[in-house]
Design a protein around this motif. Sequence first.
Motif, mmCIF file in Angstrom:
data_model
loop_
_atom_site.group_PDB
_atom_site.id
_atom_site.type_symbol
_atom_site.label_atom_id
_atom_site.label_comp_id
_atom_site.label_asym_id
_atom_site.label_seq_id
_atom_site.Cartn_x
_atom_site.Cartn_y
_atom_site.Cartn_z
ATOM 1 N N PRO A 156 5.155 15.312 -3.837
ATOM 2 C CA PRO A 156 5.927 14.673 -4.910
ATOM 3 C C PRO A 156 5.120 14.402 -6.169
ATOM 4 C CG PRO A 156 5.479 13.114 -3.133
ATOM 5 C CD PRO A 156 5.079 14.469 -2.637
ATOM 6 N N PHE A 157 3.817 14.159 -6.036
ATOM 7 C CA PHE A 157 3.019 13.913 -7.243
ATOM 8 C C PHE A 157 2.982 15.155 -8.112
ATOM 9 C CE2 PHE A 157 -1.259 13.396 -9.354
ATOM 10 C CZ PHE A 157 -0.817 12.447 -10.263
ATOM 11 N N GLY A 257 -9.089 6.083 -1.291
ATOM 12 C CA GLY A 257 -7.918 6.473 -0.513
ATOM 13 C C GLY A 257 -6.756 6.877 -1.398
ATOM 14 N N ALA A 258 -6.554 6.161 -2.516
ATOM 15 C CA ALA A 258 -5.472 6.507 -3.436
ATOM 16 C C ALA A 258 -5.695 7.891 -4.039
ATOM 17 C CB ALA A 258 -5.368 5.457 -4.537
ATOM 18 N N LEU A 259 -6.935 8.198 -4.418
ATOM 19 C CA LEU A 259 -7.233 9.523 -4.974
ATOM 20 C C LEU A 259 -7.012 10.619 -3.938
ATOM 21 C CD1 LEU A 259 -10.457 8.642 -7.006
ATOM 22 C CD2 LEU A 259 -8.230 9.285 -7.955
ATOM 23 N N LEU A 260 -7.470 10.371 -2.732
ATOM 24 C CA LEU A 260 -7.267 11.360 -1.668
ATOM 25 C C LEU A 260 -5.792 11.500 -1.324
ATOM 26 C CD1 LEU A 260 -10.267 10.438 0.669
ATOM 27 C CD2 LEU A 260 -10.128 12.324 -0.947
ATOM 28 N N THR A 265 -0.606 14.679 -1.906
ATOM 29 C CA THR A 265 0.738 14.813 -2.468
ATOM 30 C C THR A 265 0.794 15.856 -3.574
ATOM 31 O OG1 THR A 265 0.343 12.944 -3.968
ATOM 32 C CG2 THR A 265 1.419 12.475 -1.859
ATOM 33 N N VAL A 266 -0.300 16.574 -3.783
ATOM 34 C CA VAL A 266 -0.268 17.806 -4.575
ATOM 35 C C VAL A 266 -0.162 18.985 -3.626
ATOM 36 C CG1 VAL A 266 -1.570 19.299 -6.137
ATOM 37 C CG2 VAL A 266 -1.508 16.835 -6.535
ATOM 38 N N ALA A 305 -0.681 5.654 -1.806
ATOM 39 C CA ALA A 305 -0.443 6.712 -2.794
ATOM 40 C C ALA A 305 0.735 7.584 -2.377
ATOM 41 C CB ALA A 305 -1.705 7.555 -2.960
ATOM 42 N N VAL A 306 0.809 7.926 -1.094
ATOM 43 C CA VAL A 306 1.919 8.755 -0.608
ATOM 44 C C VAL A 306 3.244 8.007 -0.769
ATOM 45 C CG1 VAL A 306 2.928 9.852 1.429
ATOM 46 C CG2 VAL A 306 0.472 10.050 0.994
ATOM 47 N N ALA A 307 3.245 6.731 -0.412
ATOM 48 C CA ALA A 307 4.488 5.953 -0.499
ATOM 49 C C ALA A 307 4.939 5.783 -1.941
ATOM 50 C CB ALA A 307 4.276 4.586 0.160
ATOM 51 N N VAL A 308 4.012 5.459 -2.824
ATOM 52 C CA VAL A 308 4.374 5.216 -4.222
ATOM 53 C C VAL A 308 4.926 6.481 -4.873
ATOM 54 C CG1 VAL A 308 3.429 4.710 -6.503
ATOM 55 C CG2 VAL A 308 2.833 3.265 -4.568
#
Length: 495
Positions: A156-157, A257-260, A265-266, A305-308
């Motif tokens: 989704p990102f 973790g957010a970056l990973l 999500t790419v 990150a995945v959830a957001v």
Amino acid sequence: MTAPGTPPAAPGTPPAPPGVARLARYAGLVGAVLLAVAGWLGGALPDAASARGRRADEPWTVALWLVGTALLVGAWWALRRGAPSTRWAYLTAGLWALPLLAAPPLGSRDVYSYACQGWAYAHGVDPYATGVAEAGCPWVDAVAPIWRDTPAPYGPFFVLLAALAVTLGGGLVGAIVAFRLLAVVGVLLAALCLPGLARAAGVPTRRAAWLALAGPLVGVHLIAGAHNDAVMLGLLLPGLLVLLRRPGRPGPLLLAGALLGLAVTVKATAVVVLPFAALAAVRGRHTLRALLRDAGWLAGGVLGAVAVTSLLSGLGLGWVGGLTRSGDSEQWTSPPTAVGFVVDYAGGLVGREPGAVPVTRTAALLLLAVAVAALWWRAWSGLCRLADVRQRLGRPDAARPRVALLGAGQALVATVVLAPVFHPWYATWPLALLAVAATRTTWFVAPCAAVAFLTLPDGTNLARFSKAPGALAMTALAAGLAVWALRRARAARPG
């Protein structure tokens, strides 16, 4: 003293003589210019039918492309043990990228798929539920026919980024420019992290920068082709660098973790790096308690990150289903697919049609899970033993970053080898990590050099024209490597 299972530090190698380095620099530049010219003569231009019918298969176009690729590959190979300096490596890689920035999309038509998927999302269509043709994308004729009816296989990102690129671009040409800028930003972010990662792993930065940035796969496919693999690497490497610099601290662990998680999500491929990132997250001795504590913070960042991104896009986890269609293309460049082809050929000789490709692909994915688990266990065991040795000797645990990065790179190698489909730019995934962690380079540099010749400027894959002989050769190679690996594993067993 080195603990068992821990790779030795990378030995320093003298830089190439100035004459050799100068010749390599300008030979590579000539190669990049020839590739750009070949791209304008027969690259992946929007009018696919016109490009194929008039220019893409002309002898001069093919000759320019192959000579340019050979010059770029030869120049990169000549300095595979390290450029004269890190600055020299960066400048040369940038010099080679300039002609490719001015070229049309090279080696693939995927960027047109990105544009149509972004257009579909921007116009209220779920790109995970329908193909770009059904969505009504006005540029669908530029998309490769095989991908016109398949849902998006990206996270989704990236769909959000694709919609932004299409909106800001205002049209197909503007969208392509925006996607290329995204790719350049991804490569630059990765480039900024290479020295820090290489120093942490004890690898010469001039070698790491040269291998990771100057290779033809980066210039042709990540920059000129504008593949989203560049964005994935531009998130993955900063995340790993944050981990190595600030292990065991909740704030940096959440950021890493957010970056990973954004990298996942790419492209979902990045998920195989996460178990090894968890090893890098541990500060001090590697114990189960420390792993659960620090990896928990890391996992929180990933899941956040995945959830957001899933919530912001409004698409939920629909992108997971899209991954199942990424293997619609069947070519012998994927070892599991090649083995399936050979089984089908053998069945045809006795009047049967076994349909072995789905079976061999499924078996390969199961083998991939086993391989990643084995690589992780070997890295974990080595780090535990290393911590004990370092504690007795009163020395810092300097090998931890190299073990984690090397394990992640090897896991990406396994992913590329065992995936149901292979494209040349997939090799950039392990290349980026092995460049900063591996002590020996030929075993991964040589395949990257070889696969640079697989595509023509308009995206035609040469594997199409050698299906049967290619499948037989790949199967024989895979069998030979499997036998070699088993013998080596037996020889390494104690007693």
